[in-house]
Structures are given as structure tokens and as C-alpha cells.
Design a protein around this motif. Structure first.
Motif, PDB file in Angstrom:
ATOM      1  N   GLY A 121       0.819  -1.209   0.000  1.00  0.00           N
ATOM      2  CA  GLY A 121       0.000   0.000   0.000  1.00  0.00           C
ATOM      3  C   GLY A 121       0.852   1.257   0.000  1.00  0.00           C
ATOM      4  N   PHE A 122       1.905   1.254   0.803  1.00  0.00           N
ATOM      5  CA  PHE A 122       2.826   2.404   0.859  1.00  0.00           C
ATOM      6  C   PHE A 122       3.526   2.572  -0.485  1.00  0.00           C
ATOM      7  CE2 PHE A 122       6.790   4.578   1.634  1.00  0.00           C
ATOM      8  CZ  PHE A 122       6.480   5.525   2.605  1.00  0.00           C
ATOM      9  N   GLY A 123       4.028   1.460  -1.050  1.00  0.00           N
ATOM     10  CA  GLY A 123       4.751   1.528  -2.318  1.00  0.00           C
ATOM     11  C   GLY A 123       3.861   1.983  -3.462  1.00  0.00           C
ATOM     12  N   ALA A 124       2.625   1.488  -3.494  1.00  0.00           N
ATOM     13  CA  ALA A 124       1.713   1.872  -4.566  1.00  0.00           C
ATOM     14  C   ALA A 124       1.437   3.363  -4.555  1.00  0.00           C
ATOM     15  CB  ALA A 124       0.405   1.089  -4.439  1.00  0.00           C
ATOM     16  N   ARG A 125       1.195   3.913  -3.388  1.00  0.00           N
ATOM     17  CA  ARG A 125       0.880   5.340  -3.332  1.00  0.00           C
ATOM     18  C   ARG A 125       2.123   6.207  -3.476  1.00  0.00           C
ATOM     19  NH1 ARG A 125      -2.603   5.143  -5.970  1.00  0.00           N
ATOM     20  NH2 ARG A 125      -2.619   7.406  -5.781  1.00  0.00           N
ATOM     21  N   LEU A 126       3.289   5.700  -3.089  1.00  0.00           N
ATOM     22  CA  LEU A 126       4.524   6.435  -3.351  1.00  0.00           C
ATOM     23  C   LEU A 126       4.731   6.572  -4.858  1.00  0.00           C
ATOM     24  CD1 LEU A 126       7.163   7.756  -2.383  1.00  0.00           C
ATOM     25  CD2 LEU A 126       8.195   5.473  -2.342  1.00  0.00           C
ATOM     26  N   MET A 128       2.296   6.533  -6.981  1.00  0.00           N
ATOM     27  CA  MET A 128       1.055   7.106  -7.513  1.00  0.00           C
ATOM     28  C   MET A 128       0.198   6.086  -8.266  1.00  0.00           C
ATOM     29  SD  MET A 128       1.496  10.059  -6.265  1.00  0.00           S
ATOM     30  CE  MET A 128       0.001  10.831  -6.847  1.00  0.00           C
ATOM     31  N   GLY A 129       0.320   4.809  -7.906  1.00  0.00           N
ATOM     32  CA  GLY A 129      -0.523   3.807  -8.546  1.00  0.00           C
ATOM     33  C   GLY A 129      -0.012   2.407  -8.292  1.00  0.00           C
ATOM     34  N   CYS A 130      -0.921   1.432  -8.405  1.00  0.00           N
ATOM     35  CA  CYS A 130      -0.549   0.033  -8.197  1.00  0.00           C
ATOM     36  C   CYS A 130      -0.334  -0.634  -9.548  1.00  0.00           C
ATOM     37  CB  CYS A 130      -1.638  -0.680  -7.400  1.00  0.00           C
ATOM     38  SG  CYS A 130      -3.234  -0.710  -8.269  1.00  0.00           S
ATOM     39  N   ASN A 131      -0.497  -1.957  -9.603  1.00  0.00           N
ATOM     40  CA  ASN A 131      -0.281  -2.644 -10.880  1.00  0.00           C
ATOM     41  C   ASN A 131      -1.492  -2.569 -11.798  1.00  0.00           C
ATOM     42  OD1 ASN A 131      -1.840  -4.348  -9.364  1.00  0.00           O
ATOM     43  ND2 ASN A 131      -0.359  -6.001  -9.274  1.00  0.00           N
ATOM     44  N   LEU A 132      -2.459  -1.734 -11.460  1.00  0.00           N
ATOM     45  CA  LEU A 132      -3.491  -1.360 -12.421  1.00  0.00           C
ATOM     46  C   LEU A 132      -3.104  -0.027 -13.056  1.00  0.00           C
ATOM     47  CD1 LEU A 132      -6.836  -2.378 -10.656  1.00  0.00           C
ATOM     48  CD2 LEU A 132      -5.751  -3.446 -12.630  1.00  0.00           C
ATOM     49  N   GLU A 287      -8.302  13.327 -22.458  1.00  0.00           N
ATOM     50  CA  GLU A 287      -7.041  13.689 -21.804  1.00  0.00           C
ATOM     51  C   GLU A 287      -6.424  12.485 -21.095  1.00  0.00           C
ATOM     52  OE1 GLU A 287      -5.349  16.873 -18.452  1.00  0.00           O
ATOM     53  OE2 GLU A 287      -7.452  16.920 -19.100  1.00  0.00           O
ATOM     54  N   LEU A 288      -5.117  12.307 -21.306  1.00  0.00           N
ATOM     55  CA  LEU A 288      -4.403  11.211 -20.660  1.00  0.00           C
ATOM     56  C   LEU A 288      -4.109  11.536 -19.199  1.00  0.00           C
ATOM     57  CD1 LEU A 288      -1.776  10.153 -23.361  1.00  0.00           C
ATOM     58  CD2 LEU A 288      -3.610   8.738 -22.442  1.00  0.00           C
ATOM     59  N   LYS A 289      -3.979  10.478 -18.390  1.00  0.00           N
ATOM     60  CA  LYS A 289      -3.606  10.615 -16.988  1.00  0.00           C
ATOM     61  C   LYS A 289      -2.116  10.298 -16.853  1.00  0.00           C
ATOM     62  CE  LYS A 289      -8.008  11.138 -15.996  1.00  0.00           C
ATOM     63  NZ  LYS A 289      -8.585  12.414 -15.538  1.00  0.00           N
ATOM     64  N   LEU A 290      -1.307  11.309 -16.585  1.00  0.00           N
ATOM     65  CA  LEU A 290       0.142  11.139 -16.493  1.00  0.00           C
ATOM     66  C   LEU A 290       0.594  11.347 -15.051  1.00  0.00           C
ATOM     67  CD1 LEU A 290       1.139  13.243 -19.637  1.00  0.00           C
ATOM     68  CD2 LEU A 290       0.809  10.761 -19.519  1.00  0.00           C
ATOM     69  N   SER A 291       1.782  10.825 -14.733  1.00  0.00           N
ATOM     70  CA  SER A 291       2.350  11.015 -13.404  1.00  0.00           C
ATOM     71  C   SER A 291       3.820  11.387 -13.534  1.00  0.00           C
ATOM     72  CB  SER A 291       2.211   9.736 -12.563  1.00  0.00           C
ATOM     73  OG  SER A 291       2.579   9.980 -11.221  1.00  0.00           O
ATOM     74  N   ASN A 296      10.468   8.459  -6.961  1.00  0.00           N
ATOM     75  CA  ASN A 296       9.350   7.816  -6.263  1.00  0.00           C
ATOM     76  C   ASN A 296       8.841   6.595  -7.033  1.00  0.00           C
ATOM     77  OD1 ASN A 296       8.273   9.691  -8.296  1.00  0.00           O
ATOM     78  ND2 ASN A 296       6.266   9.128  -7.506  1.00  0.00           N
ATOM     79  N   ILE A 297       8.957   6.636  -8.364  1.00  0.00           N
ATOM     80  CA  ILE A 297       8.494   5.512  -9.175  1.00  0.00           C
ATOM     81  C   ILE A 297       9.387   4.293  -8.940  1.00  0.00           C
ATOM     82  CG2 ILE A 297       8.050   4.722 -11.524  1.00  0.00           C
ATOM     83  CD1 ILE A 297       6.172   6.914 -10.538  1.00  0.00           C
ATOM     84  N   ILE A 298      10.677   4.522  -8.863  1.00  0.00           N
ATOM     85  CA  ILE A 298      11.621   3.413  -8.641  1.00  0.00           C
ATOM     86  C   ILE A 298      11.415   2.803  -7.258  1.00  0.00           C
ATOM     87  CG2 ILE A 298      14.074   2.808  -8.466  1.00  0.00           C
ATOM     88  CD1 ILE A 298      14.631   5.106 -10.441  1.00  0.00           C
ATOM     89  N   LEU A 299      11.424   3.657  -6.233  1.00  0.00           N
ATOM     90  CA  LEU A 299      11.273   3.157  -4.860  1.00  0.00           C
ATOM     91  C   LEU A 299       9.894   2.528  -4.654  1.00  0.00           C
ATOM     92  CD1 LEU A 299      12.876   6.169  -2.944  1.00  0.00           C
ATOM     93  CD2 LEU A 299      13.898   3.926  -3.349  1.00  0.00           C
ATOM     94  N   GLY A 300       8.869   3.196  -5.156  1.00  0.00           N
ATOM     95  CA  GLY A 300       7.515   2.677  -5.000  1.00  0.00           C
ATOM     96  C   GLY A 300       7.317   1.357  -5.714  1.00  0.00           C
ATOM     97  N   GLY A 301       7.873   1.233  -6.923  1.00  0.00           N
ATOM     98  CA  GLY A 301       7.750  -0.018  -7.672  1.00  0.00           C
ATOM     99  C   GLY A 301       8.425  -1.172  -6.964  1.00  0.00           C
TER     100      GLY A 301
END
Length: 409
Positions: A121-126, A128-132, A287-291, A296-301
Motif C-alpha cells: 500500500g505504501f509503495g503503490a501510493r509512493l 502514484m498507482g498500483c499494478n493497475l 485527456e491522458l492521466k500522467l504522473s 518515487n516511481i523506482i522506490l515505489g515499484g
């Protein structure tokens, strides 16, 4: 009727057509509602509402401002969609006579569920998203961060598989001698009761969907009410996920542990189908949803990939298993929400440095519209080749180890 029930409502579905169907549905959901098929963002809001219930002023936390806490789960598209997913999973489990309370068998399993849920849960929100939002429905949206997240998530899954194979995490089964084979008794009465209950839940859900369609307001820049449609999509997502037992954790975990690639290949196919659909909607002006493409993407992933393996299921996986009555995954869900709270509490200390100060990179802008589409498909094809290579490598190593054991004898 019985043939239909056994074939489509009791037996599990082939994951390939199921995942492709999910890809198509998620594309239409994006085009019609403007929202992604995603769940952890809404779970973050649920955590915020829980804190508000206990008197916490969440307005002082920057992450909850990013998440847009307006409304309730019953008035937000994402909230209704996630509730619909739970309903779809419940209907599927009841119709298949697959609902039964099952409790964790050891304290280690409880700890795995809670700690793994918190980490994921922490990693997904870090990130900005999970594996969806960052993987299955993320890659077709042409944001570079989704590819980086996917690579890091797979690395996290790999290390997670190494950890859960340690002796302390293996089941402590005690063998005992039996005199005869245990007979399996099918309780037909129970099955009929659950099937009837599933029909009642389905009809009530359908009535709710119709009610929302005719009573909910039409959002700005839309020509129709969204809430009823979001509920319908959520029920469809949940039902398909439960019938095909879709768990994105298993797509790569099973590849590393058993060399099984069926789910991973299905996921690639689903994303390939979704990509062209999303591209079409983008060309029509959606409109696309970008982040942000930051650390944060590396650590969160990495954290998310490790956490979902430790917990035993990703967001889709724990949702349908929890609704089947597996208490272990109730704990995973609680851990997920706790993880989002911890992220929200700490975000203001590092959010700008790790995320919001970094750019949002759209492949369609970098390579041009058609160039970005081609790049996405090339990367998907390379991913497919990597899956084949990992599978081949797994069985080659297994064969060498078997040969080594035979030579030692």
C-alpha cells in the motif's frame, strides 16, 4: 441451464480471453468516464475518511490534497467502481459455491498479510498507482513512468519470491498416517442457497445501477450520468477477475517460482489490445492521466512488488480472495489502507524531492502520436520476449540442477 452454470459460473475461466476482456473494458471505462481502472487511489481516500471519522484534520497533509478527497465513496466514480468490484467478486463467488470463511493457519501468515499489505500500500501510493494504474491500465496510457514502475515492480517481485521461499515462511505441515482416502461430499443444498443469494445480490446491484443512472447528476463535460455506468464497469471488472482468478502478482511470481508464463503472456495481450483503444480515444481528445517520472516511481515499484509477494496477492488478487471468505486477505486489505495512511503522513517531507518536482513524460509527445504508439508496441513485444526468455531460463536451470543431483547419486 446446468451446463451453462457449470461451464461459465462454476469452472474457472481461461485467463487469456479474460484479461483481453479486461483490457477492452478498461479502455471503454477510460473513454466514457475519463477515469482509469484503478483502486489504490480510492483506498487512499477511504483511509483519509477513516482518519476524519476519528477527528484527524487531513487538510494539513499534502497527499490528501493531491488525491481530491471531495465527496464520498458513494458519490465518486472511483468509489462506486471499487464497490462494484467487490459486488462482482461476491456474485462470482456465490454463484460458483466458492464462498467459505477460511482463517490464516499460523501467526507467520497473519504477519505476512499485514506487513506485506502495508508495504504494498505504501509503495503503490509512493509511485502514484498500483499494478493497475501503473501497469495493466497504465502502460496503454503512454506515460513513461509506467514502464519504469513495471521494471522496478518485477525486480521487487523477484526479491519477494526469494524471501517467501525462506524456511521461516514455508508452511509447517505435520504429516500423519491415514487408513483410508477421505471422501469428498458435495453439499448441493448449500450450493443452491449460495447461488440464490448470488442472484439476489446481482438483481439488487442491477437495480442500484439503474437507480444511479436515472438519479445521479451529469458531470461537467459529459453527456450522461457516470455513477451508474461506473458501478456496471466495477461489477464487470470484479466478476471477470474472480472467475478467471486474475492476480497480477502471480503473473511474475509464478514465472520466477514455477516457470509458468500463461498469466504474464495474457497480461501482455490485454495491454496490447488496450493500447490501440486508448490511442483512439486520445486522438478524439480524451485527456491522458500522467504522473511524475521521479525516484518515487523506482522506490515505489520496488516496495510494491516486494510487498504483494509477501502479502500473497496484489490489489485484484486480495479483493476477490477476501470476498471468497479468505480472512488472510481481509488483513492484506487493512494493511493496504494503513500503508496509504503512512504514506500520506510522511509525503510532505519528501514528496517534492522525489516526485512533484520531476516532469511528466508522455511518449506521444516525445515520439509523436504514431511514433509513441509504435514505441509502446515495441516495448510490449520486447516484454513478451523477456517472458519467453525467463521461462526458458527457469527450465534450463531446473534441468541442470536435476542433472547435478542425478550425477551425485
Amino acid at each position: 441451464m446446468e451446463y451453462f452454470r457449470q461451464t461459465y459460473l462454476v469452472k474457472f475461466w481461461n485467463p487469456l480471453p479474460a484479461v483481453i476482456a479486461l483490457g477492452i473494458l478498461s479502455t471503454y471505462y477510460f473513454g466514457l468516464s475519463g477515469s482509469l481502472w484503478a483502486v489504490t487511489g480510492e483506498f487512499t481516500r477511504w483511509g483519509g475518511h477513516i482518519l476524519q471519522f476519528f477527528g484527524v484534520d487531513i487538510s494539513r497533509f499534502g497527499y490528501y490534497k493531491i488525491q481530491n478527497m471531495s465527496g464520498t465513496p458513494l458519490t465518486r466514480n472511483d468509489g462506486i467502481m471499487v464497490i462494484g468490484m467487490f459486488l462482482g467478486c461476491l456474485i462470482a463467488s456465490l454463484w460458483a459455491n466458492n464462498f467459505k470463511l477460511r482463517f490464516p493457519t499460523s501467526p507467520i501468515r497473519i504477519a505476512q498479510a499485514l506487513i506485506g499489505g502495508i508495504i504494498s500500500g505504501f509503495g503503490a501510493r509512493l509511485a502514484m498507482g498500483c499494478n493497475l494504474a501503473n501497469f495493466f491500465t497504465g502502460i496503454p496510457y503512454f506515460s513513461l513512468h509506467t514502464w519504469v514502475f513495471t521494471i522496478c515492480m518485477i525486480v521487487g517481485v523477484y526479491f519477494g519470491t526469494k524471501v517467501v521461499k525462506l524456511p521461516c515462511f514455508l508452511p509447517k505441515a505435520t504429516p500423519f498416517k491415514v487408513d483410508s482416502q477421505k471422501s469428498i461430499v458435495s453439499n448441493k443444498k448449500r450450493g443452491k442457497i449460495l447461488f440464490t443469494l448470488g442472484c439476489i445480490v446481482f438483481l439488487l446491484s442491477l437495480a442500484w445501477m439503474i437507480y444511479l443512472t436515472y438519479t445521479s447528476p451529469i458531470p461537467k463535460n459529459k453527456t450522461m450520468p457516470i455513477l451508474g455506468m461506473a458501478l456496471g464497469f466495477g461489477i464487470s471488472f470484479g466478476f471477470i477477475v474472480a472467475r478467471a482468478q486474475i492476480c497480477f502478482t502471480s503473473a511474475f511470481r509464478d514465472l520466477f517460482i514455477m516457470g509458468r508464463s500463461q498469466m504474464a503472456k495474457a497480461v501482455i495481450a490485454g495491454m496490447a489490445v488496450s493500447s490501440i483503444g486508448v490511442f483512439s480515444y486520445v486522438m478524439l481528445g480524451t485527456e491522458l492521466k500522467l504522473s511524475w517520472m521521479g525516484p518515487n516511481i523506482i522506490l515505489g515499484g520496488l516496495l510494491f512488488g516486494f510487498g504483494i509477494v509477501l502479502a500473497g496477492g496484489c490489489e485484484c488478487g486480495w479483493m476477490y480472495r477476501a470476498v471468497e471468505g479468505q480472512v488472510h486477505y481481509w488483513i492484506v486489505g487493512v494493511g493496504n489502507i494503513i500503508g496509504t495512511m503512512l504514506l500520506a503522513f510522511s509525503w510532505d517531507y519528501y514528496g517534492e524531492a522525489l516526485a512533484t518536482s520531476w516532469p511528466k513524460i508522455n511518449l506521444l509527445e516525445v515520439f509523436g502520436n504514431h511514433g509513441g504508439l509504435i514505441v509502446n508496441y515495441v516495448l510490449l513485444f520486447l516484454s513478451f520476449l523477456v517472458i519467453l526468455w525467463l521461462q526458458k531460463r527457469f527450465f534450463a536451470i531446473k534441468a541442470r540442477n536435476s542433472q547435478r543431483i542425478d550425477n551425485a547419486k
